[in-house]
Design an enzyme around this catalytic site. Structure first.
Site, PDB file in Angstrom:
ATOM      1  CG  ASN A 298      -1.703   1.239   1.405  1.00 24.40           C
ATOM      2  OD1 ASN A 298      -1.749   2.086   0.506  1.00 24.40           O
ATOM      3  ND2 ASN A 298      -2.352   1.393   2.552  1.00 24.40           N
TER       4      ASN A 298
ATOM      5  CE  LYS B  70      -0.020   3.081   4.859  1.00 27.15           C
ATOM      6  NZ  LYS B  70       0.108   3.136   6.308  1.00 27.15           N
TER       7      LYS B  70
ATOM      8  CG  HIS C 288      -5.770   1.779   5.258  1.00 24.68           C
ATOM      9  ND1 HIS C 288      -5.293   2.704   6.156  1.00 24.68           N
ATOM     10  CD2 HIS C 288      -4.761   0.890   5.066  1.00 24.68           C
ATOM     11  CE1 HIS C 288      -4.046   2.386   6.486  1.00 24.68           C
ATOM     12  NE2 HIS C 288      -3.700   1.280   5.835  1.00 24.68           N
TER      13      HIS C 288
ATOM     14  CD  GLU D 220      -2.741   5.321   6.873  1.00 28.36           C
ATOM     15  OE1 GLU D 220      -2.766   5.419   5.641  1.00 28.36           O
ATOM     16  OE2 GLU D 220      -1.808   4.776   7.499  1.00 28.36           O
TER      17      GLU D 220
ATOM     18  CD  GLU E 216      -3.265  -2.554   7.201  1.00 24.62           C
ATOM     19  OE1 GLU E 216      -2.110  -2.728   6.798  1.00 24.62           O
ATOM     20  OE2 GLU E 216      -3.955  -1.580   6.887  1.00 24.62           O
TER      21      GLU E 216
ATOM     22  N   GLY F 173       2.793   2.190  10.696  1.00 26.37           N
ATOM     23  CA  GLY F 173       3.720   3.303  10.558  1.00 26.37           C
ATOM     24  C   GLY F 173       4.462   3.651  11.836  1.00 26.37           C
TER      25      GLY F 173
ATOM     26  CB  SER G  27       5.621  -1.916  11.689  1.00 25.56           C
ATOM     27  OG  SER G  27       5.203  -0.591  11.960  1.00 25.56           O
TER      28      SER G  27
END
Ligand code: 13P
Length: 254
Positions: free
Chosen positions: A10, A12, A94, A96, A166, A172, A211
């Site tokens: 991904n 992003k 996702h 985010e 996730e 991140g 990560s």
């Protein structure tokens, strides 16, 4: 027949179309031969170039979509648009998007069904935040998230999805879930999918994301309920992403 692994990058909001082309070319050079599936999720504007560059070597998907096919939704991108430029998959829900753009369980559900109807593979993302994990009860919460995302989805369609676990606290941050923590959740999700869909659940891949990198990939990918990874930062570095694919080759050779 065991499921092959699926390693998905991904990207992003990184890479202009030209930079994306350079990244995917670097990736194609670095990747080892593999029987596993490798996927990339570039930004919308780079999709067409990346699709053209990879041919059928990689699965290419978008990072989001709207659930309506067209209409007055300024700034949105529809599934037919994605399909026409060659995207074959789409990330849905996702964290985010949930955190910064108001994505809800309800919109995730609509997008999942719309993606399947449009012939794209929805990668349905779920995950708990750090406070939610610390409170306990995160397994029930994750089960609720997945049930809500898949609400009303018939077994006949369910085989066409991918699920990505996730944990938000691992995204991140450089803090990866341990193999045991990731396996605990993915095993629970596998059992839930089995209860919901019976035999049709056997083909659904469950990915871990957060990560994942060249160092920790082998342990995670060797876990029995983890069918692959959804990789952010490390997918922007061809050598690191290639090393993750090599780790999948090693832990799941046949
Ligand atoms: P990182 O691998 O950078 O933690 O990102 C994970 C992720 O959000 C993939 O969708």
């Amino acid at each position: 027949m065991p499921r092959t692994k699926l390693l998905a990058g991904n990207w992003k909001m990184n890479k202009t179309p030209q930079e994306a082309l350079a990244l995917v070319q670097g990736l194609l050079e670095a990747l080892p031969e593999t029987r596993h599936t490798v996927a990339v999720f570039p930004p919308y504007l780079a999709l067409e170039r990346v699709v053209d560059a990879v041919g059928d070597r990689l699965l290419v998907g978008a990072q989001n979509c709207h659930f309506e096919a067209q209409g007055a939704f300024t700034g949105e991108v529809s599934l037919p648009m994605l399909s026409e430029v060659g995207a074959r998959a789409v990330l849905v829900g996702h964290s985010e998007r949930r955190q910064f753009f108001g994505e809800t369980d309800e919109s995730v559900n609509k997008k999942t069904k719309a993606a399947l109807a449009a012939g794209l593979i929805p990668f349905v993302c779920i995950g708990e935040t750090l406070p939610e994990r610390r409170q306990g009860g995160y397994l029930a919460l994750l089960e609720r998230q997945l049930r809500a995302a898949l609400d009303g989805l018939p077994a006949a369609a369910a085989g066409g999805i991918v699920v990505a676990y996730e944990p938000v606290w691992a995204i991140g941050t450089g803090v990866t879930a341990t193999d045991g923590e990731a396996e605990e959740v993915c095993a629970l999700l596998r059992a839930l999918l089995g209860r919901l869909y019976g035999e049709a659940a056997a083909g659904i891949r469950i990915l871990y994301g957060g990560s994942m990198n060249a160092q920790n990939a082998a342990g995670l990918l060797a876990s029995p309920s983890i069918d692959g990874g959804l990789i952010g930062g490390a997918s922007l570095k061809p050598q690191a992403f290639a090393a993750i694919v090599a780790a999948a080759n090693e832990v799941a050779a046949d």
